[in-house]
Design a protein around this motif. Structure first.
Motif, PDB file in Angstrom:
ATOM      1  N   LEU B 162       0.813  -1.221   0.000  1.00  0.00           N
ATOM      2  CA  LEU B 162       0.000   0.000   0.000  1.00  0.00           C
ATOM      3  C   LEU B 162       0.848   1.274   0.000  1.00  0.00           C
ATOM      4  O   LEU B 162       0.321   2.380  -0.131  1.00  0.00           O
ATOM      5  CB  LEU B 162      -0.963   0.009   1.188  1.00  0.00           C
ATOM      6  CG  LEU B 162      -1.945  -1.160   1.297  1.00  0.00           C
ATOM      7  CD1 LEU B 162      -3.055  -0.843   2.282  1.00  0.00           C
ATOM      8  CD2 LEU B 162      -2.577  -1.534  -0.039  1.00  0.00           C
ATOM      9  N   PHE B 189      -4.963   8.341   2.872  1.00  0.00           N
ATOM     10  CA  PHE B 189      -5.812   7.237   3.325  1.00  0.00           C
ATOM     11  C   PHE B 189      -6.879   7.712   4.307  1.00  0.00           C
ATOM     12  O   PHE B 189      -7.939   7.116   4.414  1.00  0.00           O
ATOM     13  CB  PHE B 189      -4.963   6.140   3.974  1.00  0.00           C
ATOM     14  CG  PHE B 189      -4.275   5.264   2.959  1.00  0.00           C
ATOM     15  CD1 PHE B 189      -4.834   4.071   2.560  1.00  0.00           C
ATOM     16  CD2 PHE B 189      -3.075   5.656   2.377  1.00  0.00           C
ATOM     17  CE1 PHE B 189      -4.222   3.278   1.610  1.00  0.00           C
ATOM     18  CE2 PHE B 189      -2.449   4.873   1.423  1.00  0.00           C
ATOM     19  CZ  PHE B 189      -3.029   3.675   1.039  1.00  0.00           C
ATOM     20  N   LEU B 192     -10.412   8.383   2.972  1.00  0.00           N
ATOM     21  CA  LEU B 192     -11.190   7.308   2.354  1.00  0.00           C
ATOM     22  C   LEU B 192     -12.489   7.071   3.120  1.00  0.00           C
ATOM     23  O   LEU B 192     -12.512   7.069   4.343  1.00  0.00           O
ATOM     24  CB  LEU B 192     -10.385   6.015   2.325  1.00  0.00           C
ATOM     25  CG  LEU B 192      -9.107   6.031   1.473  1.00  0.00           C
ATOM     26  CD1 LEU B 192      -8.403   4.686   1.563  1.00  0.00           C
ATOM     27  CD2 LEU B 192      -9.414   6.366   0.021  1.00  0.00           C
ATOM     28  N   ARG B 195     -16.736   2.670   1.775  1.00  0.00           N
ATOM     29  CA  ARG B 195     -16.628   1.775   0.630  1.00  0.00           C
ATOM     30  C   ARG B 195     -15.175   1.454   0.311  1.00  0.00           C
ATOM     31  O   ARG B 195     -14.805   0.319   0.082  1.00  0.00           O
ATOM     32  CB  ARG B 195     -17.238   2.418  -0.612  1.00  0.00           C
ATOM     33  CG  ARG B 195     -18.735   2.586  -0.586  1.00  0.00           C
ATOM     34  CD  ARG B 195     -19.275   2.288  -1.960  1.00  0.00           C
ATOM     35  NE  ARG B 195     -18.585   1.169  -2.553  1.00  0.00           N
ATOM     36  CZ  ARG B 195     -18.774  -0.094  -2.204  1.00  0.00           C
ATOM     37  NH1 ARG B 195     -19.643  -0.386  -1.276  1.00  0.00           N
ATOM     38  NH2 ARG B 195     -18.102  -1.050  -2.780  1.00  0.00           N
ATOM     39  N   GLU B 196     -14.346   2.496   0.307  1.00  0.00           N
ATOM     40  CA  GLU B 196     -12.936   2.301  -0.019  1.00  0.00           C
ATOM     41  C   GLU B 196     -12.240   1.497   1.081  1.00  0.00           C
ATOM     42  O   GLU B 196     -11.359   0.696   0.810  1.00  0.00           O
ATOM     43  CB  GLU B 196     -12.228   3.646  -0.189  1.00  0.00           C
ATOM     44  CG  GLU B 196     -12.676   4.439  -1.404  1.00  0.00           C
ATOM     45  CD  GLU B 196     -13.741   5.472  -1.072  1.00  0.00           C
ATOM     46  OE1 GLU B 196     -14.545   5.214  -0.152  1.00  0.00           O
ATOM     47  OE2 GLU B 196     -13.791   6.519  -1.736  1.00  0.00           O
ATOM     48  N   VAL B 198     -13.608  -0.797   2.867  1.00  0.00           N
ATOM     49  CA  VAL B 198     -13.979  -2.204   2.692  1.00  0.00           C
ATOM     50  C   VAL B 198     -12.974  -2.850   1.730  1.00  0.00           C
ATOM     51  O   VAL B 198     -12.495  -3.964   1.958  1.00  0.00           O
ATOM     52  CB  VAL B 198     -15.418  -2.337   2.131  1.00  0.00           C
ATOM     53  CG1 VAL B 198     -15.698  -3.761   1.684  1.00  0.00           C
ATOM     54  CG2 VAL B 198     -16.451  -1.905   3.160  1.00  0.00           C
ATOM     55  N   GLU B 199     -12.607  -2.115   0.687  1.00  0.00           N
ATOM     56  CA  GLU B 199     -11.651  -2.648  -0.293  1.00  0.00           C
ATOM     57  C   GLU B 199     -10.272  -2.852   0.324  1.00  0.00           C
ATOM     58  O   GLU B 199      -9.604  -3.844   0.060  1.00  0.00           O
ATOM     59  CB  GLU B 199     -11.546  -1.702  -1.501  1.00  0.00           C
ATOM     60  CG  GLU B 199     -12.831  -1.539  -2.284  1.00  0.00           C
ATOM     61  CD  GLU B 199     -13.355  -2.848  -2.854  1.00  0.00           C
ATOM     62  OE1 GLU B 199     -12.538  -3.672  -3.288  1.00  0.00           O
ATOM     63  OE2 GLU B 199     -14.580  -3.043  -2.841  1.00  0.00           O
ATOM     64  N   ILE B 200      -9.855  -1.892   1.136  1.00  0.00           N
ATOM     65  CA  ILE B 200      -8.547  -2.012   1.815  1.00  0.00           C
ATOM     66  C   ILE B 200      -8.566  -3.247   2.720  1.00  0.00           C
ATOM     67  O   ILE B 200      -7.655  -4.067   2.710  1.00  0.00           O
ATOM     68  CB  ILE B 200      -8.257  -0.763   2.688  1.00  0.00           C
ATOM     69  CG1 ILE B 200      -8.194   0.481   1.822  1.00  0.00           C
ATOM     70  CG2 ILE B 200      -7.015  -0.964   3.547  1.00  0.00           C
ATOM     71  CD1 ILE B 200      -6.847   0.945   1.419  1.00  0.00           C
ATOM     72  N   ASP B 202     -10.438  -5.878   2.485  1.00  0.00           N
ATOM     73  CA  ASP B 202     -10.446  -7.101   1.679  1.00  0.00           C
ATOM     74  C   ASP B 202      -9.044  -7.411   1.165  1.00  0.00           C
ATOM     75  O   ASP B 202      -8.648  -8.566   1.101  1.00  0.00           O
ATOM     76  CB  ASP B 202     -11.421  -6.971   0.499  1.00  0.00           C
ATOM     77  CG  ASP B 202     -12.862  -7.114   0.940  1.00  0.00           C
ATOM     78  OD1 ASP B 202     -13.073  -7.517   2.099  1.00  0.00           O
ATOM     79  OD2 ASP B 202     -13.772  -6.824   0.152  1.00  0.00           O
ATOM     80  N   TYR B 203      -8.318  -6.370   0.791  1.00  0.00           N
ATOM     81  CA  TYR B 203      -6.957  -6.603   0.303  1.00  0.00           C
ATOM     82  C   TYR B 203      -6.073  -7.164   1.419  1.00  0.00           C
ATOM     83  O   TYR B 203      -5.288  -8.086   1.203  1.00  0.00           O
ATOM     84  CB  TYR B 203      -6.340  -5.309  -0.244  1.00  0.00           C
ATOM     85  CG  TYR B 203      -4.987  -5.566  -0.853  1.00  0.00           C
ATOM     86  CD1 TYR B 203      -4.887  -6.179  -2.097  1.00  0.00           C
ATOM     87  CD2 TYR B 203      -3.819  -5.260  -0.175  1.00  0.00           C
ATOM     88  CE1 TYR B 203      -3.651  -6.476  -2.644  1.00  0.00           C
ATOM     89  CE2 TYR B 203      -2.578  -5.542  -0.716  1.00  0.00           C
ATOM     90  CZ  TYR B 203      -2.502  -6.153  -1.961  1.00  0.00           C
ATOM     91  OH  TYR B 203      -1.284  -6.458  -2.500  1.00  0.00           O
ATOM     92  N   TYR B 206      -7.464 -10.753   2.306  1.00  0.00           N
ATOM     93  CA  TYR B 206      -7.659 -11.651   1.159  1.00  0.00           C
ATOM     94  C   TYR B 206      -8.982 -12.398   1.267  1.00  0.00           C
ATOM     95  O   TYR B 206      -9.156 -13.478   0.705  1.00  0.00           O
ATOM     96  CB  TYR B 206      -6.487 -12.627   1.003  1.00  0.00           C
ATOM     97  CG  TYR B 206      -5.474 -12.127  -0.004  1.00  0.00           C
ATOM     98  CD1 TYR B 206      -4.697 -11.025   0.294  1.00  0.00           C
ATOM     99  CD2 TYR B 206      -5.321 -12.733  -1.249  1.00  0.00           C
ATOM    100  CE1 TYR B 206      -3.791 -10.526  -0.621  1.00  0.00           C
ATOM    101  CE2 TYR B 206      -4.414 -12.239  -2.174  1.00  0.00           C
ATOM    102  CZ  TYR B 206      -3.652 -11.131  -1.846  1.00  0.00           C
ATOM    103  OH  TYR B 206      -2.768 -10.629  -2.752  1.00  0.00           O
ATOM    104  N   VAL B 290     -13.268  -1.041   8.868  1.00  0.00           N
ATOM    105  CA  VAL B 290     -14.284  -0.503   7.966  1.00  0.00           C
ATOM    106  C   VAL B 290     -15.116   0.620   8.616  1.00  0.00           C
ATOM    107  O   VAL B 290     -15.569   1.539   7.949  1.00  0.00           O
ATOM    108  CB  VAL B 290     -15.205  -1.668   7.531  1.00  0.00           C
ATOM    109  CG1 VAL B 290     -16.424  -1.169   6.820  1.00  0.00           C
ATOM    110  CG2 VAL B 290     -14.434  -2.626   6.642  1.00  0.00           C
TER     111      VAL B 290
END
Lengths: 341, 382
Positions: B162, B189, B192, B195-196, B198-200, B202-203, B206, B290
């Protein structure tokens, strides 16, 4: 006046009129709006009206005269603004964004990087990999709107703060971002000449069928919002809130299954979806009927579980969500909590 | 907790905050924009508190929070109700807890709340007096090492993937209980939205990763997949022919064909997905990352159930960190306490042997820890 960039020529402006750098160029070539109403130039207005009407018939990807094409964007924006209907603004932005996407696919790397740069995204092109490196936070701001699992960061290379993506993906991101610029272009307009206003009225008349459907859907939206939605899980609330800006396939599917369970009729659901910018009444009806078991395999589809929604990036949990595995459980749980209080 | 113990607890917290309120103030960015919350010694939670920077130290000394929290978010009006606070931006928080790491295997014991009998296997009621059972989770050395491994993995992801400058825009803390917190305040950061984030998240975790969706041959998962394939032997899920084909396709950079192989083989796909998630993901508590308005324990405050400090850990000192010596507030006092169960524990560089139902003499900090965890009662100063 700021010096024009070398790569900004009439062809560029015709392709990407929403690019802030294009406006500089246009100022140098355009005439006063009233002059276009002269007999010699009225075809420019007509051409622009057709562009505004592309909301209904889809965008054009080929043209003969760059200057005319460029100017038509701005006159069409005036016509769109004259409708004073935000929904029409969104539909127009969506159509223009689709046009930009296709044009970008034909573009070379450095041109794409230029446009991205003008829209505020500092791209890092890796010539070695043939890939576009976009800073993570920029990527997320746009890609998180898409929600299809393909856009998850881990499916791409992520290195030192950049996500490296293919041409198709960067074109999609730029064209999505372009929507914001287009809406901004429209909303910034404050004065609309009365002659343009006539074209706006004409456009409203052409789109009356679409607008009637939206009106109906607004009534249903209001009903859902006021009567029931306080018991709905955050994912469903999010979908309802964002229905106007276009939902990904999985979100649409979930919302349909959920609302069917809540007792909404197919008509009500179809008209609710008429708010989506890419609305197609026949297709929507067919799909809603299919999900409800009236068509196709006659299977009644269930509301997806939390786990599935999570995998599609559609889960925005709150405290109540911690203890549930399925969106429908949310309702009984929140009602139980309320009763206990 | 019995009343006399509660008094000693309060005394312990009071001296700590009297001596350390300045350190706490310095550790929090933008005090005036945060919501503060605390649990007092009567177990009442107080929320929606705004504190001015200049009043902070006096406030802490006066209130003596048993558990002390601040918001990850910065607000225009931190003391208003949630809907009116006006969120400006927020730190991105990662919470690693041994409870969530399956490989951690912390010591678990079950104690009868009536007769203090200790069980090492799960039981619903006491076999002797049929009293109700209290489950206690104890951080042991092994689980601590495992949690630190996750922490190092997280730090590496945040830094090399990141691109967060960890020495400038992040701080790592021992949580005061059973895990670690990482606070990220990189300006790009912090803005954010949910929504963003949630993506972080998830990354980082995994979560839901599926090899059949992969887009880039240079994605980390493919590099890892190649390593897995090279090491794998023929088994029920894979034969040698497929294995070498997968390696070959990776070498040739053929993503679509590679995905095709996994699409057609459900068991192999599931197997590889689970392996990759384990290998590349970090176990963090998703909701913490989140949630934009999350309350998180204040750095350098004491944990109400352990008396341990939420202590900062330097990035290059993660391996050496040992909570029972590095995060202990050592008053220098000794205490006598009745332990229901004292696990074998290394506390402030001294080892204590496993003890059942008897009085022991230990440092005050350990007595506080044991009482807080429900393993002892009846602290007496000596």
């Amino acid at each position: 006046m700021r010096k024009l960039e070398e790569n900004i020529n009439s062809n560029w402006v015709a392709k990407y009129p929403f690019d802030p750098a294009s406006k500089q160029y246009l100022k140098t070539v355009s005439l006063d709006i009233n002059e276009y109403f002269s007999e010699d130039l009225i075809h420019v207005i007509d051409y622009s009206f057709t562009r505004a009407l592309s909301i209904r018939y889809g965008p054009k990807y080929e043209w003969e005269n760059d200057d005319l094409e460029a100017i038509s964007y701005f006159i069409a924006s005036l016509i769109i603004r004259g409708t004073e209907n935000r929904y029409i603004y969104y539909m127009y932005a969506d159509t223009e964004s689709k046009r930009a996407y296709k044009l970008l696919l034909r573009e070379e790397e450095d041109k794409i990087a230029n446009l991205a740069n003008h829209l505020g995204i500092p791209l890092n092109i890796s010539y070695e990999l043939g890939k576009y490196g976009i800073p993570i936070t920029y990527y997320l701001k746009v890609a998180s709107r898409f929600l299809s699992p393909h856009w998850k960061m881990y499916y791409n290379q992520v290195l030192r703060g950049y996500v490296y993506i293919e041409k198709r993906q960067i074109a999609r991101i730029i064209s999505e971002l372009a929507k914001d610029y287009i809406i901004d272009d429209i909303e910034k307009i404050t004065v609309i000449p009365s002659k343009i206003k006539q074209y706006s009225e004409k456009l409203l008349a052409e789109l009356s069928g679409v607008l009637r459907r939206i009106e109906k859907s607004t009534d249903i939206m209001d009903y859902i919002r006021t009567k029931e939605s306080k018991y709905y899980p955050p994912c469903i609330k999010w979908m309802i809130r964002n229905i106007g800006s276009g939902l990904p396939h999985m979100a649409r599917f979930t919302l349909v299954t959920f609302l069917l369970k809540m007792g909404y009729t197919i008509d009500e659901i179809v008209s609710l979806f008429s708010r989506t910018p890419d609305y197609n009444p026949e297709r929507t009806r067919y799909q809603v009927e299919h999900i409800s078991g009236l068509r196709g395999g006659r299977k009644v589809y269930a509301v997806p579980s939390c786990r599935t929604l999570k995998s599609y990036g559609l889960c925005f949990p709150d405290q109540i969500c911690i203890r549930i595995k399925h969106p429908l459980q949310y309702i009984s749980r929140i009602k139980r909590i309320e009763r206990a209080r | 907790m019995k009343e006399p113990d509660k008094l000693i607890f309060r005394e312990f917290f009071k001296t700590y905050y009297f001596l350390n309120s300045k350190i706490i103030r310095r550790e929090i960015r933008e005090i005036a924009l945060r919501e503060f919350a605390y649990m007092d010694f009567n177990d009442v939670m107080h929320r929606h508190i705004a504190i001015k920077e200049e009043d902070f130290e006096n406030w802490v000394v006066e209130k003596i929070p048993r558990d002390f929290y601040h918001s990850s978010g910065y607000y225009l009006f931190p003391d208003k109700p949630m809907d009116n606070k006006m969120w400006i931006k927020g730190e991105v928080i990662f919470d690693i807890d041994i409870d969530h790491i399956t490989a951690c295997n912390p010591t678990k014991i079950w104690i009868c709340t009536n007769c203090d009998e200790v069980y090492f296997n799960s039981t619903k009621e006491c076999e002797i007096c049929h009293g109700s059972i209290n489950e206690v989770l104890i951080l042991n050395e092994y689980s601590c090492i495992k949690a630190k491994d996750e922490l190092k993995k997280l730090v590496n992801l945040l830094n090399s993937d990141l691109g967060i400058d960890m020495s400038k825009f992040a701080r790592i803390y021992f949580s005061g209980s059973r895990g670690f917190h990482v606070h990220v305040f990189d300006p790009s950061f912090m803005e954010l939205g949910q929504r963003e984030r949630v993506e972080i998240k998830d990354y980082i975790t995994y979560e839901m990763f599926d090899i059949t969706y992969i887009r880039s041959i240079t994605a980390k998962a493919i590099v890892e997949l190649k390593k897995i394939m090279e090491k794998m032997t023929e088994s029920e899920v894979i034969d040698d022919k497929i294995r070498s084909k997968i390696i070959d396709l990776i070498n040739k950079g053929k993503v679509s064909e590679l995905k095709g192989i996994f699409r057609r083989r459900k068991r192999l796909r599931e197997y590889v997905n689970i392996l990759l998630r384990q290998k590349l993901g970090v176990c963090v508590d998703s909701i913490v990352t989140v949630d934009l308005s999350r309350l998180i324990r204040v750095p350098y405050s004491l944990h109400g159930k352990t008396g341990l400090i939420k202590k900062r850990i330097e990035i290059d000192k993660i391996d050496e960190f040992y909570p029972f010596s590095d995060a202990v507030y050592n008053t220098g006092e000794k205490a006598k306490v009745f332990v229901k169960y004292l696990p074998n524990i290394l506390w402030l560089d001294r080892e204590y042997e496993e003890t059942f139902k008897s009085y022991v003499e230990v440092p005050m900090s350990l007595a506080i820890y044991l009482v807080g965890r429900g393993l002892a009662y009846g602290i007496k100063r000596i």
